[in-house]
Design a protein around this motif. Structure first.
Motif, PDB file in Angstrom:
ATOM      1  N   UNK A 116       0.922  -1.129  -0.019  1.00  0.00           N
ATOM      2  CA  UNK A 116       0.089   0.144  -0.087  1.00  0.00           C
ATOM      3  C   UNK A 116       0.825   1.238  -0.025  1.00  0.00           C
ATOM      4  N   UNK A 117       1.835   1.325   0.748  1.00  0.00           N
ATOM      5  CA  UNK A 117       2.772   2.538   0.730  1.00  0.00           C
ATOM      6  C   UNK A 117       3.478   2.601  -0.521  1.00  0.00           C
ATOM      7  N   UNK A 118       3.928   1.558  -1.155  1.00  0.00           N
ATOM      8  CA  UNK A 118       4.544   1.534  -2.487  1.00  0.00           C
ATOM      9  C   UNK A 118       3.719   1.776  -3.571  1.00  0.00           C
ATOM     10  N   UNK A 119       2.427   1.831  -3.713  1.00  0.00           N
ATOM     11  CA  UNK A 119       1.563   1.760  -4.575  1.00  0.00           C
ATOM     12  C   UNK A 119       1.462   3.060  -5.188  1.00  0.00           C
ATOM     13  N   UNK A 120       1.353   4.243  -4.366  1.00  0.00           N
ATOM     14  CA  UNK A 120       1.269   5.595  -4.828  1.00  0.00           C
ATOM     15  C   UNK A 120       2.510   6.070  -5.708  1.00  0.00           C
ATOM     16  N   UNK A 121       3.685   5.827  -5.112  1.00  0.00           N
ATOM     17  CA  UNK A 121       4.868   6.274  -5.855  1.00  0.00           C
ATOM     18  C   UNK A 121       4.979   5.237  -7.311  1.00  0.00           C
ATOM     19  N   UNK A 122       4.683   4.109  -7.325  1.00  0.00           N
ATOM     20  CA  UNK A 122       4.443   3.425  -8.719  1.00  0.00           C
ATOM     21  C   UNK A 122       3.749   4.023  -9.704  1.00  0.00           C
ATOM     22  N   UNK A 123       2.457   4.369  -9.126  1.00  0.00           N
ATOM     23  CA  UNK A 123       1.444   4.822  -9.963  1.00  0.00           C
ATOM     24  C   UNK A 123       2.027   6.309 -10.729  1.00  0.00           C
ATOM     25  N   UNK A 124       2.546   6.876  -9.747  1.00  0.00           N
ATOM     26  CA  UNK A 124       3.136   8.264 -10.268  1.00  0.00           C
ATOM     27  C   UNK A 124       4.380   7.917 -11.205  1.00  0.00           C
ATOM     28  N   UNK A 125       5.310   7.320 -11.003  1.00  0.00           N
ATOM     29  CA  UNK A 125       6.449   7.038 -11.556  1.00  0.00           C
ATOM     30  C   UNK A 125       6.259   6.141 -12.744  1.00  0.00           C
TER      31      UNK A 125
END
Length: 126
Positions: free
Chosen positions: A31-40
């Motif tokens: 869950x913590x890594x999901x947002x940066x992955x979606x942005x990058x």
């Protein structure tokens, strides 16, 4: 595992009994890594999304669906279990931070034996 009296079979059983709880810290990490992955890494086109994201989504949700359907097949129809799947996923995701903390507290303290009824055991000790 520091229990010299256990056989290899008992140790393997304990391993498989205790390790599923590590799914909660992994869910929090995801869950913590999901947002940066979606942005990058935004989906550049529909074909890439269908080739990568869709199979991953179907694989993870499908495996959960199969697990709960098989678990409930003895008592209820598999369709009823599949209808409950979204609620089970939401419940698991909502409880993940709390259960992650519990996993780390358990690893930190290694408190020992679980006593279901502390009041009864304290009376027996008198």
């Amino acid at each position: 595992m520091n229990a010299p009296g256990l056989t290899l079979t008992q140790r393997i059983e304990a391993f498989f009994h205790l390790t599923p709880h590590f799914a909660y810290p992994l869910m929090v990490l995801l869950s913590v890594l999901l947002l940066p992955a979606l942005i990058l890494m935004p989906a550049t086109d529909v074909k890439t999304m269908l080739m990568i994201d869709l199979p991953l989504c179907i694989g993870t949700t499908g495996s959960l669906g199969a697990f709960y359907s098989l678990a409930r097949s003895r008592r209820a129809a598999a369709l009823g279990a599949l209808r409950r799947l979204p609620a089970l996923i939401m419940l698991g995701a909502g409880l993940a931070p709390h259960l992650t903390r519990a996993v780390f507290e358990g690893l930190e303290s290694m408190a020992g034996e679980f006593i279901r009824n502390a009041e009864k055991s304290s009376r027996e000790g008198r």
